[in-house]
Scaffold this active site. Structure first.
Site, PDB file in Angstrom:
ATOM      1  N   LEU A  54     -25.822 -28.363   6.125  1.00 45.13           N
ATOM      2  CA  LEU A  54     -26.845 -28.020   5.142  1.00 45.13           C
ATOM      3  C   LEU A  54     -26.113 -27.321   4.005  1.00 45.13           C
ATOM      4  O   LEU A  54     -25.192 -26.541   4.238  1.00 45.13           O
ATOM      5  CB  LEU A  54     -27.896 -27.080   5.738  1.00 45.13           C
ATOM      6  CG  LEU A  54     -28.875 -27.691   6.738  1.00 45.13           C
ATOM      7  CD1 LEU A  54     -29.755 -26.597   7.333  1.00 45.13           C
ATOM      8  CD2 LEU A  54     -29.725 -28.754   6.092  1.00 45.13           C
ATOM      9  N   ASP A  55     -26.525 -27.581   2.782  1.00 47.51           N
ATOM     10  CA  ASP A  55     -25.883 -26.968   1.615  1.00 47.51           C
ATOM     11  C   ASP A  55     -26.039 -25.451   1.631  1.00 47.51           C
ATOM     12  O   ASP A  55     -26.925 -24.904   2.278  1.00 47.51           O
ATOM     13  CB  ASP A  55     -26.495 -27.516   0.327  1.00 47.51           C
ATOM     14  CG  ASP A  55     -26.201 -28.990   0.127  1.00 47.51           C
ATOM     15  OD1 ASP A  55     -25.181 -29.467   0.651  1.00 47.51           O
ATOM     16  OD2 ASP A  55     -27.002 -29.660  -0.549  1.00 47.51           O
ATOM     17  N   LEU A  56     -25.187 -24.790   0.862  1.00 49.45           N
ATOM     18  CA  LEU A  56     -25.201 -23.330   0.749  1.00 49.45           C
ATOM     19  C   LEU A  56     -26.590 -22.813   0.398  1.00 49.45           C
ATOM     20  O   LEU A  56     -27.067 -21.845   0.986  1.00 49.45           O
ATOM     21  CB  LEU A  56     -24.187 -22.883  -0.317  1.00 49.45           C
ATOM     22  CG  LEU A  56     -24.135 -21.396  -0.635  1.00 49.45           C
ATOM     23  CD1 LEU A  56     -23.541 -20.611   0.527  1.00 49.45           C
ATOM     24  CD2 LEU A  56     -23.321 -21.165  -1.898  1.00 49.45           C
ATOM     25  N   SER A  58     -29.447 -24.347   0.872  1.00 44.87           N
ATOM     26  CA  SER A  58     -30.503 -24.946   1.688  1.00 44.87           C
ATOM     27  C   SER A  58     -30.778 -24.066   2.894  1.00 44.87           C
ATOM     28  O   SER A  58     -29.915 -23.337   3.366  1.00 44.87           O
ATOM     29  CB  SER A  58     -30.082 -26.326   2.185  1.00 44.87           C
ATOM     30  OG  SER A  58     -29.899 -27.201   1.114  1.00 44.87           O
ATOM     31  N   LYS A 116     -31.037 -22.002   9.644  1.00 42.27           N
ATOM     32  CA  LYS A 116     -30.029 -21.525   8.702  1.00 42.27           C
ATOM     33  C   LYS A 116     -30.695 -20.970   7.447  1.00 42.27           C
ATOM     34  O   LYS A 116     -31.445 -21.662   6.780  1.00 42.27           O
ATOM     35  CB  LYS A 116     -29.072 -22.651   8.301  1.00 42.27           C
ATOM     36  CG  LYS A 116     -27.924 -22.154   7.412  1.00 42.27           C
ATOM     37  CD  LYS A 116     -27.150 -23.278   6.801  1.00 42.27           C
ATOM     38  CE  LYS A 116     -27.585 -23.654   5.430  1.00 42.27           C
ATOM     39  NZ  LYS A 116     -27.561 -22.655   4.386  1.00 42.27           N
TER      40      LYS A 116
END
Length: 155
Positions: A80-82, A84, A46
């Site tokens: 996963l965070d934006l 990350s 990602k």
């Protein structure tokens, strides 16, 4: 089921009854269940700037856009965070995803950093995998399914 519309091996099904779609004949209103979709497992690298969801009410880019051409509706296993980047699993296999995420399975979840002493490149004897366009190559039998200029996910 309560209305008696479901039968298993010719017998009316009841609540709590177990049936295996691979071994039992399950009918609803006399018609067989649709066959199960083939399980799909995707390892996605990602990138930053994508949210780990299938749709976003704020109009941000989602990981679903990155795997839209994989041929099946898949769901993220975890988040996963934006901002990350890193490995994100996506699948249409809900039982497998639940098994991974449920705390009773006691999987060790660890976040590592390329600057950590534990990073594989710093271990004696570690060798990098072959690369293609600067990204790790896929294991045999896997295919790239990313839409970005570089391969981002393998299926």
């Amino acid at each position: 089921m309560i209305a008696g519309r479901v039968t298993v091996n010719g017998q009316t099904a009841h609540l709590g009854q177990r049936a295996d779609p691979d071994r039992d004949e399950i009918l609803v209103d006399g018609h067989p269940l649709a066959p199960r979709a083939e399980a799909v497992y995707i390892l996605l690298n990602k990138p930053r700037g994508y949210v780990s969801t299938l749709s976003d009410e704020r109009g941000r880019r989602t990981v679903a856009e990155l795997v839209a051409d994989c041929g099946s509706r898949v769901y993220p296993v975890g988040r996963l965070d934006l901002d990350s980047e890193g490995l994100l699993l996506l699948t249409n296999d809900g039982a497998w995803a639940q098994h991974l995420l449920h705390q009773s399975t006691r999987w060790k979840r660890r976040i590592t950093s390329p600057y950590s002493d534990r990073w594989p490149a710093r271990r004696p004897g570690w060798q990098p995998s072959p690369t293609w366009r600067g990204s790790p190559s896929a294991p045999p039998g896997w295919r790239c399914c990313g839409k970005l200029p570089e391969p981002r996910c393998w299926q």
